[in-house]
Design a protein around this motif. Structure first.
Motif, short mmCIF file in Angstrom:
data_model
loop_
_atom_site.label_atom_id
_atom_site.label_comp_id
_atom_site.label_asym_id
_atom_site.label_seq_id
_atom_site.Cartn_x
_atom_site.Cartn_y
_atom_site.Cartn_z
N VAL A 175 0.86 -1.18 0.00
CA VAL A 175 0.00 0.00 0.00
C VAL A 175 0.90 1.23 0.00
O VAL A 175 1.79 1.35 0.85
CB VAL A 175 -0.93 0.02 1.23
N THR A 176 0.66 2.12 -0.95
CA THR A 176 1.43 3.36 -0.99
C THR A 176 0.66 4.47 -0.27
O THR A 176 -0.56 4.38 -0.08
CB THR A 176 1.69 3.83 -2.44
N ASP A 177 1.39 5.48 0.10
CA ASP A 177 0.76 6.69 0.62
C ASP A 177 0.31 7.52 -0.58
O ASP A 177 0.60 7.19 -1.73
CB ASP A 177 1.77 7.46 1.48
N TRP A 178 -0.37 8.61 -0.33
CA TRP A 178 -0.79 9.49 -1.41
C TRP A 178 0.45 10.04 -2.12
O TRP A 178 1.43 10.40 -1.48
CB TRP A 178 -1.63 10.64 -0.88
N TYR A 179 0.35 10.12 -3.45
CA TYR A 179 1.45 10.64 -4.24
C TYR A 179 0.89 11.66 -5.24
O TYR A 179 -0.10 11.40 -5.93
CB TYR A 179 2.14 9.52 -5.02
N SER A 180 1.54 12.82 -5.28
CA SER A 180 1.19 13.85 -6.26
C SER A 180 2.39 14.09 -7.15
O SER A 180 3.50 14.28 -6.66
CB SER A 180 0.83 15.16 -5.56
N GLN A 181 2.16 14.13 -8.44
CA GLN A 181 3.23 14.48 -9.36
C GLN A 181 3.53 15.96 -9.21
O GLN A 181 2.60 16.77 -9.05
CB GLN A 181 2.82 14.20 -10.80
N PRO A 182 4.79 16.33 -9.26
CA PRO A 182 5.12 17.75 -9.17
C PRO A 182 4.45 18.59 -10.26
O PRO A 182 4.11 19.75 -10.03
CB PRO A 182 6.64 17.78 -9.32
N SER A 183 4.21 17.99 -11.42
CA SER A 183 3.57 18.73 -12.52
C SER A 183 2.05 18.85 -12.35
O SER A 183 1.42 19.63 -13.06
CB SER A 183 3.88 18.05 -13.85
N ALA A 184 1.46 18.09 -11.42
CA ALA A 184 0.01 18.14 -11.18
C ALA A 184 -0.26 18.09 -9.68
O ALA A 184 -0.77 17.09 -9.16
CB ALA A 184 -0.67 16.98 -11.90
N PRO A 185 0.05 19.16 -8.94
CA PRO A 185 -0.11 19.12 -7.47
C PRO A 185 -1.57 19.07 -7.01
O PRO A 185 -1.83 18.75 -5.85
CB PRO A 185 0.57 20.41 -7.01
N GLY A 186 -2.52 19.32 -7.88
CA GLY A 186 -3.93 19.27 -7.50
C GLY A 186 -4.55 17.89 -7.68
O GLY A 186 -5.76 17.73 -7.57
N GLU A 187 -3.75 16.91 -7.92
CA GLU A 187 -4.22 15.54 -8.12
C GLU A 187 -3.29 14.60 -7.38
O GLU A 187 -2.07 14.78 -7.38
CB GLU A 187 -4.22 15.22 -9.62
N ARG A 188 -3.85 13.57 -6.76
CA ARG A 188 -3.01 12.59 -6.06
C ARG A 188 -3.60 11.19 -6.22
O ARG A 188 -4.81 11.05 -6.46
CB ARG A 188 -2.84 12.96 -4.59
N VAL A 189 -2.73 10.18 -6.09
CA VAL A 189 -3.15 8.80 -6.21
C VAL A 189 -2.58 7.98 -5.06
O VAL A 189 -1.54 8.31 -4.48
CB VAL A 189 -2.71 8.16 -7.55
N LYS A 190 -3.28 6.91 -4.77
CA LYS A 190 -2.86 5.95 -3.75
C LYS A 190 -3.07 4.57 -4.37
O LYS A 190 -4.11 4.31 -4.98
CB LYS A 190 -3.70 6.11 -2.49
N LEU A 191 -2.07 3.69 -4.24
CA LEU A 191 -2.12 2.37 -4.88
C LEU A 191 -2.11 1.25 -3.85
O LEU A 191 -1.44 1.35 -2.82
CB LEU A 191 -0.93 2.18 -5.81
N THR A 192 -2.83 0.19 -4.16
CA THR A 192 -2.78 -1.04 -3.39
C THR A 192 -2.50 -2.17 -4.38
O THR A 192 -3.26 -2.36 -5.33
CB THR A 192 -4.09 -1.32 -2.64
#
Length: 144
Positions: A69-86
Motif C-alpha cells: 500500500v502506498t501513501d498518497w502521491y502527487s506528481q510535481p507537474s500536477a499538485p492538485g491531483e493525487r493517487v494511492k495504490l494497493t
C-alpha cells in the motif's frame, strides 16, 4: 596388447561423459521456476511490484500477505491531483491472475480532496508493467 586397447576403449565413454558434464555445467538446463516462495508470495511478482510503485512512499509492505500500500502521491507537474495504490499478490505462481492493482485518485477542489474516477486502462497498465518486470526478473535469474 589387446587388453590395453580394450581398457582404453572402455575409458573413452567415461572421459567423454565427464568432459560433457563439465562443459554443460555452465549452461542453464531449465528455466527459473515460476514459483518462488522464500517469502509468502511469488518473489518475482513481489520484487517487480515494489520496483514499480517505488515512486510513491510506502505505507505497508507485507511480503507474507502479499500486500503493498502506498501513501498518497502527487506528481510535481500536477499538485492538485493525487493517487494511492494497493497491490495485492494473490498466488505463489507467476501468473497474470496472481496480481491485482487498485488505485484511488483524488483531486483538490477548493482546498478539499474529492474522490475522482480512475481509468481502468491506468490500472491495467500498472498490472502489465509489474507482470513484464516480473518476467524479466525471472529471465535474468536464468542468465545470472
Amino acid at each position: 596388447m589387446a587388453r590395453i586397447h580394450l581398457a582404453a576403449a572402455a575409458m573413452i565413454p567415461l572421459a567423454l561423459a565427464a568432459a560433457g558434464c563439465a562443459r554443460n555445467r555452465a549452461l542453464p538446463n531449465r528455466l527459473a521456476p515460476a514459483r518462488m516462495t522464500s517469502i509468502g508470495v511469488n518473489s518475482y511478482l513481489w520484487r517487480a511490484a515494489i520496483d514499480t510503485v517505488s515512486f510513491a512512499p510506502l505505507l505497508q509492505a507485507d511480503s507474507n500477505g502479499g500486500v503493498i500500500v502506498t501513501d498518497w502521491y502527487s506528481q510535481p507537474s500536477a499538485p492538485g491531483e493525487r493517487v494511492k495504490l494497493t497491490v495485492s499478490i494473490l498466488d505463489q505462481d507467476l501468473r497474470a491472475d496472481a496480481l491485482r492493482v487498485a488505485a484511488t485518485r483524488q483531486v483538490n477542489q477548493g482546498g478539499a480532496w474529492v474522490d475522482a474516477p480512475v481509468s481502468a486502462a491506468t490500472v491495467q497498465k500498472l498490472e502489465d508493467i509489474i507482470l513484464t518486470r516480473a518476467r524479466d526478473l525471472r529471465r535474468s535469474a536464468v542468465a545470472g
